[in-house]
Motif scaffolding. Structure first.
Motif, PDB file in Angstrom:
ATOM      1  N   ARG A 234     -18.473  28.426  -4.089  1.00  0.00           N
ATOM      2  CA  ARG A 234     -18.763  27.013  -4.283  1.00  0.00           C
ATOM      3  C   ARG A 234     -17.711  26.266  -5.097  1.00  0.00           C
ATOM      4  O   ARG A 234     -17.681  25.027  -5.104  1.00  0.00           O
ATOM      5  CB  ARG A 234     -20.133  26.858  -4.945  1.00  0.00           C
ATOM      6  CG  ARG A 234     -20.256  27.511  -6.309  1.00  0.00           C
ATOM      7  CD  ARG A 234     -21.685  27.447  -6.830  1.00  0.00           C
ATOM      8  NE  ARG A 234     -21.848  28.148  -8.100  1.00  0.00           N
ATOM      9  CZ  ARG A 234     -21.620  27.620  -9.288  1.00  0.00           C
ATOM     10  NH1 ARG A 234     -21.211  26.363  -9.372  1.00  0.00           N
ATOM     11  NH2 ARG A 234     -21.787  28.313 -10.391  1.00  0.00           N
ATOM     12  N   SER A 235     -16.817  26.995  -5.784  1.00  0.00           N
ATOM     13  CA  SER A 235     -15.807  26.324  -6.601  1.00  0.00           C
ATOM     14  C   SER A 235     -14.863  25.469  -5.763  1.00  0.00           C
ATOM     15  O   SER A 235     -14.195  24.576  -6.299  1.00  0.00           O
ATOM     16  CB  SER A 235     -15.001  27.352  -7.406  1.00  0.00           C
ATOM     17  OG  SER A 235     -14.289  28.232  -6.547  1.00  0.00           O
ATOM     18  N   VAL A 236     -14.785  25.721  -4.452  1.00  0.00           N
ATOM     19  CA  VAL A 236     -13.901  24.933  -3.596  1.00  0.00           C
ATOM     20  C   VAL A 236     -14.337  23.469  -3.520  1.00  0.00           C
ATOM     21  O   VAL A 236     -13.550  22.591  -3.170  1.00  0.00           O
ATOM     22  CB  VAL A 236     -13.840  25.552  -2.177  1.00  0.00           C
ATOM     23  CG1 VAL A 236     -15.139  25.320  -1.430  1.00  0.00           C
ATOM     24  CG2 VAL A 236     -12.659  25.000  -1.386  1.00  0.00           C
ATOM     25  N   PHE A 237     -15.586  23.190  -3.887  1.00  0.00           N
ATOM     26  CA  PHE A 237     -16.138  21.850  -3.747  1.00  0.00           C
ATOM     27  C   PHE A 237     -16.187  21.067  -5.055  1.00  0.00           C
ATOM     28  O   PHE A 237     -16.883  20.048  -5.129  1.00  0.00           O
ATOM     29  CB  PHE A 237     -17.550  21.920  -3.158  1.00  0.00           C
ATOM     30  CG  PHE A 237     -17.595  22.371  -1.732  1.00  0.00           C
ATOM     31  CD1 PHE A 237     -16.975  21.644  -0.734  1.00  0.00           C
ATOM     32  CD2 PHE A 237     -18.276  23.528  -1.377  1.00  0.00           C
ATOM     33  CE1 PHE A 237     -17.023  22.047   0.596  1.00  0.00           C
ATOM     34  CE2 PHE A 237     -18.338  23.945  -0.060  1.00  0.00           C
ATOM     35  CZ  PHE A 237     -17.701  23.211   0.932  1.00  0.00           C
ATOM     36  N   VAL A 238     -15.485  21.494  -6.076  1.00  0.00           N
ATOM     37  CA  VAL A 238     -15.553  20.815  -7.372  1.00  0.00           C
ATOM     38  C   VAL A 238     -15.204  19.334  -7.238  1.00  0.00           C
ATOM     39  O   VAL A 238     -15.933  18.446  -7.718  1.00  0.00           O
ATOM     40  CB  VAL A 238     -14.626  21.510  -8.388  1.00  0.00           C
ATOM     41  CG1 VAL A 238     -14.438  20.628  -9.623  1.00  0.00           C
ATOM     42  CG2 VAL A 238     -15.192  22.857  -8.793  1.00  0.00           C
ATOM     43  N   LEU A 239     -14.105  19.014  -6.578  1.00  0.00           N
ATOM     44  CA  LEU A 239     -13.671  17.621  -6.467  1.00  0.00           C
ATOM     45  C   LEU A 239     -14.534  16.826  -5.501  1.00  0.00           C
ATOM     46  O   LEU A 239     -14.875  15.665  -5.763  1.00  0.00           O
ATOM     47  CB  LEU A 239     -12.205  17.559  -6.036  1.00  0.00           C
ATOM     48  CG  LEU A 239     -11.202  18.158  -7.018  1.00  0.00           C
ATOM     49  CD1 LEU A 239      -9.785  18.032  -6.479  1.00  0.00           C
ATOM     50  CD2 LEU A 239     -11.313  17.492  -8.385  1.00  0.00           C
ATOM     51  N   LEU A 240     -14.905  17.425  -4.377  1.00  0.00           N
ATOM     52  CA  LEU A 240     -15.748  16.726  -3.416  1.00  0.00           C
ATOM     53  C   LEU A 240     -17.122  16.439  -4.012  1.00  0.00           C
ATOM     54  O   LEU A 240     -17.674  15.341  -3.839  1.00  0.00           O
ATOM     55  CB  LEU A 240     -15.900  17.558  -2.144  1.00  0.00           C
ATOM     56  CG  LEU A 240     -16.826  16.976  -1.074  1.00  0.00           C
ATOM     57  CD1 LEU A 240     -16.350  15.594  -0.627  1.00  0.00           C
ATOM     58  CD2 LEU A 240     -16.941  17.913   0.117  1.00  0.00           C
ATOM     59  N   ARG A 241     -17.655  17.384  -4.740  1.00  0.00           N
ATOM     60  CA  ARG A 241     -18.953  17.192  -5.377  1.00  0.00           C
ATOM     61  C   ARG A 241     -18.914  16.017  -6.354  1.00  0.00           C
ATOM     62  O   ARG A 241     -19.817  15.180  -6.390  1.00  0.00           O
ATOM     63  CB  ARG A 241     -19.339  18.475  -6.108  1.00  0.00           C
ATOM     64  CG  ARG A 241     -20.689  18.398  -6.796  1.00  0.00           C
ATOM     65  CD  ARG A 241     -20.860  19.576  -7.733  1.00  0.00           C
ATOM     66  NE  ARG A 241     -22.182  19.499  -8.305  1.00  0.00           N
ATOM     67  CZ  ARG A 241     -23.172  20.309  -7.986  1.00  0.00           C
ATOM     68  NH1 ARG A 241     -22.981  21.260  -7.099  1.00  0.00           N
ATOM     69  NH2 ARG A 241     -24.361  20.161  -8.522  1.00  0.00           N
ATOM     70  N   ARG A 242     -17.846  15.965  -7.142  1.00  0.00           N
ATOM     71  CA  ARG A 242     -17.701  14.864  -8.101  1.00  0.00           C
ATOM     72  C   ARG A 242     -17.618  13.525  -7.369  1.00  0.00           C
ATOM     73  O   ARG A 242     -18.236  12.534  -7.767  1.00  0.00           O
ATOM     74  CB  ARG A 242     -16.455  15.081  -8.959  1.00  0.00           C
ATOM     75  CG  ARG A 242     -16.179  13.979  -9.970  1.00  0.00           C
ATOM     76  CD  ARG A 242     -14.947  14.306 -10.788  1.00  0.00           C
ATOM     77  NE  ARG A 242     -15.169  15.453 -11.631  1.00  0.00           N
ATOM     78  CZ  ARG A 242     -15.697  15.392 -12.856  1.00  0.00           C
ATOM     79  NH1 ARG A 242     -16.037  14.210 -13.362  1.00  0.00           N
ATOM     80  NH2 ARG A 242     -15.861  16.483 -13.570  1.00  0.00           N
ATOM     81  N   SER A 243     -16.858  13.485  -6.277  1.00  0.00           N
ATOM     82  CA  SER A 243     -16.708  12.251  -5.510  1.00  0.00           C
ATOM     83  C   SER A 243     -18.046  11.788  -4.942  1.00  0.00           C
ATOM     84  O   SER A 243     -18.394  10.601  -5.018  1.00  0.00           O
ATOM     85  CB  SER A 243     -15.705  12.467  -4.371  1.00  0.00           C
ATOM     86  OG  SER A 243     -15.623  11.338  -3.537  1.00  0.00           O
ATOM     87  N   LEU A 244     -18.818  12.711  -4.393  1.00  0.00           N
ATOM     88  CA  LEU A 244     -20.120  12.355  -3.822  1.00  0.00           C
ATOM     89  C   LEU A 244     -21.066  11.845  -4.909  1.00  0.00           C
ATOM     90  O   LEU A 244     -21.770  10.845  -4.724  1.00  0.00           O
ATOM     91  CB  LEU A 244     -20.736  13.559  -3.113  1.00  0.00           C
ATOM     92  CG  LEU A 244     -20.039  14.024  -1.830  1.00  0.00           C
ATOM     93  CD1 LEU A 244     -20.625  15.357  -1.359  1.00  0.00           C
ATOM     94  CD2 LEU A 244     -20.173  12.981  -0.734  1.00  0.00           C
ATOM     95  N   ALA A 245     -21.082  12.541  -6.048  1.00  0.00           N
ATOM     96  CA  ALA A 245     -21.981  12.147  -7.132  1.00  0.00           C
ATOM     97  C   ALA A 245     -21.634  10.777  -7.678  1.00  0.00           C
ATOM     98  O   ALA A 245     -22.513   9.971  -8.002  1.00  0.00           O
ATOM     99  CB  ALA A 245     -21.954  13.194  -8.248  1.00  0.00           C
ATOM    100  N   GLN A 246     -20.359  10.480  -7.777  1.00  0.00           N
ATOM    101  CA  GLN A 246     -19.928   9.197  -8.335  1.00  0.00           C
ATOM    102  C   GLN A 246     -20.150   8.044  -7.367  1.00  0.00           C
ATOM    103  O   GLN A 246     -20.057   6.888  -7.765  1.00  0.00           O
ATOM    104  CB  GLN A 246     -18.447   9.284  -8.723  1.00  0.00           C
ATOM    105  CG  GLN A 246     -18.211  10.169  -9.935  1.00  0.00           C
ATOM    106  CD  GLN A 246     -16.736  10.353 -10.234  1.00  0.00           C
ATOM    107  OE1 GLN A 246     -15.884   9.961  -9.441  1.00  0.00           O
ATOM    108  NE2 GLN A 246     -16.431  10.953 -11.372  1.00  0.00           N
ATOM    109  N   HIS A 247     -20.452   8.351  -6.123  1.00  0.00           N
ATOM    110  CA  HIS A 247     -20.707   7.306  -5.131  1.00  0.00           C
ATOM    111  C   HIS A 247     -22.158   7.327  -4.652  1.00  0.00           C
ATOM    112  O   HIS A 247     -22.450   7.013  -3.504  1.00  0.00           O
ATOM    113  CB  HIS A 247     -19.743   7.440  -3.953  1.00  0.00           C
ATOM    114  CG  HIS A 247     -18.339   7.033  -4.290  1.00  0.00           C
ATOM    115  ND1 HIS A 247     -17.463   7.888  -4.931  1.00  0.00           N
ATOM    116  CD2 HIS A 247     -17.667   5.859  -4.105  1.00  0.00           C
ATOM    117  CE1 HIS A 247     -16.311   7.271  -5.104  1.00  0.00           C
ATOM    118  NE2 HIS A 247     -16.402   6.043  -4.624  1.00  0.00           N
ATOM    119  N   GLY A 248     -23.056   7.719  -5.547  1.00  0.00           N
ATOM    120  CA  GLY A 248     -24.464   7.493  -5.287  1.00  0.00           C
ATOM    121  C   GLY A 248     -25.276   8.652  -4.768  1.00  0.00           C
ATOM    122  O   GLY A 248     -26.475   8.490  -4.537  1.00  0.00           O
TER     123      GLY A 248
END
Length: 288
Positions: free
Chosen positions: A89-103
């Motif tokens: 799951r560490s591959v999604f660190v940046l994508l996860r942050r982007s999704l969370a910051q956009h609602g």
């Protein structure tokens, strides 16, 4: 959307030595390769942090890096992130942050065992996880983003195990939907054999799927070194509402990391499409 690429100091020399079209391709390949190596180095550092399963309740939205408050957003389905072969799951660190910051208030990354030897078994386990997520969050549906093998596991769950009842949108990133011929020596692993063109599992995915409710969006890269042929990462099935998005200038590892791709993923998850609209856009978009 435009994928920006870091300039290399020797590019002007290459442009003088090579014909224009060849130089353009070679320079794009050089830059994409440099980016892949940088991402690989960073991911190796993060990999240990993603070995264990994510703790429940850790899917709260991340704060904006500049401290700005997020605007209120309507409730959206949980997003489930599913990694690729020999990854976590560490591959999604940046994508996860982007999704969370956009609602996206609920984003969960799932690990499947590196000892998994059958995509069907992994798809069944994914189904159990999704039922648990729906029960815990009170949501009737989820969205899934799957990188590489993760996208194939999710597609099998949706298309062959009735997962279209739960999955509203499935986004795949560099997933070998028609099989890849890369690295023949890896055939010793049963999962790799299932990802080969003509495998029994991929033949299952070509069977009719009338009434499938899930909307599919497949991101594929013109410089993906793990897809052979490149177009194998596109979905081509007459019964599926599928949209193929071409990404130019980035490789396989960059797909779940690059900010321009993250923007495309958010747009795909937020889009409201009917079957007719999906068919209209089936030719795909271009992220260049």
């Amino acid at each position: 959307m435009k994928v920006t690429r870091a300039a290399l100091p020797f590019l002007p020399l290459c442009q003088r030595l090579l014909p224009s079209r060849l130089a353009g391709l070679s320079l794009a390949l050089l830059k994409a390769t440099a980016l892949e190596l940088a991402i690989l180095a960073g991911h190796l550092l993060l990999y240990p942090s993603g070995i264990t399963q994510e703790r429940r309740g850790s899917s709260a939205p991340l704060p904006s890096p500049d401290g700005a408050a997020q605007l209120p957003t309507e409730t959206k389905p949980p997003v489930v992130l599913l990694h690729g072969f020999i990854d976590n799951r560490s591959v999604f660190v940046l994508l996860r942050r982007s999704l969370a910051q956009h609602g996206r208030q609920q984003v969960e990354s799932l690990n499947y065992s590196p000892l998994t030897c059958d995509i069907r078994t992994a798809a069944e386990l994914l189904g159990r996880h999704i039922e648990e997520i729906c029960e815990r969050t009170g949501s009737k549906h989820v969205d899934i983003v799957g990188h590489s093998l993760g996208g194939l596991i999710a597609r099998y769950y949706v298309q062959r195990l009735g997962g279209d009842l739960r999955v509203r949108t499935l986004v795949t990133l560099g997933t070998p939907h028609s099989g890849t011929r890369v690295v023949p020596l890896a055939n010793a692993h049963p999962i790799v054999r299932q990802m080969r063109p003509g495998s029994e599992l991929l033949e299952e995915l070509t069977r009719p799927a009338p009434g499938c409710r899930t909307h599919f969006v497949s991101f594929w890269s013109d410089l993906d070194h793990l897809m052979d042929p490149l177009e194998t990462a596109c979905i081509d099935h007459p019964d599926l509402m599928a949209q193929n998005v071409r990404v130019s200038g980035v490789g396989h590892l960059a797909l779940p990391v690059h900010p321009a791709v993250a923007t495309g993923i958010r747009q795909a998850l937020d889009a409201e499409r009917t079957g007719d609209e999906a068919a209209t856009h089936a030719g795909g978009l271009t992220v260049a």
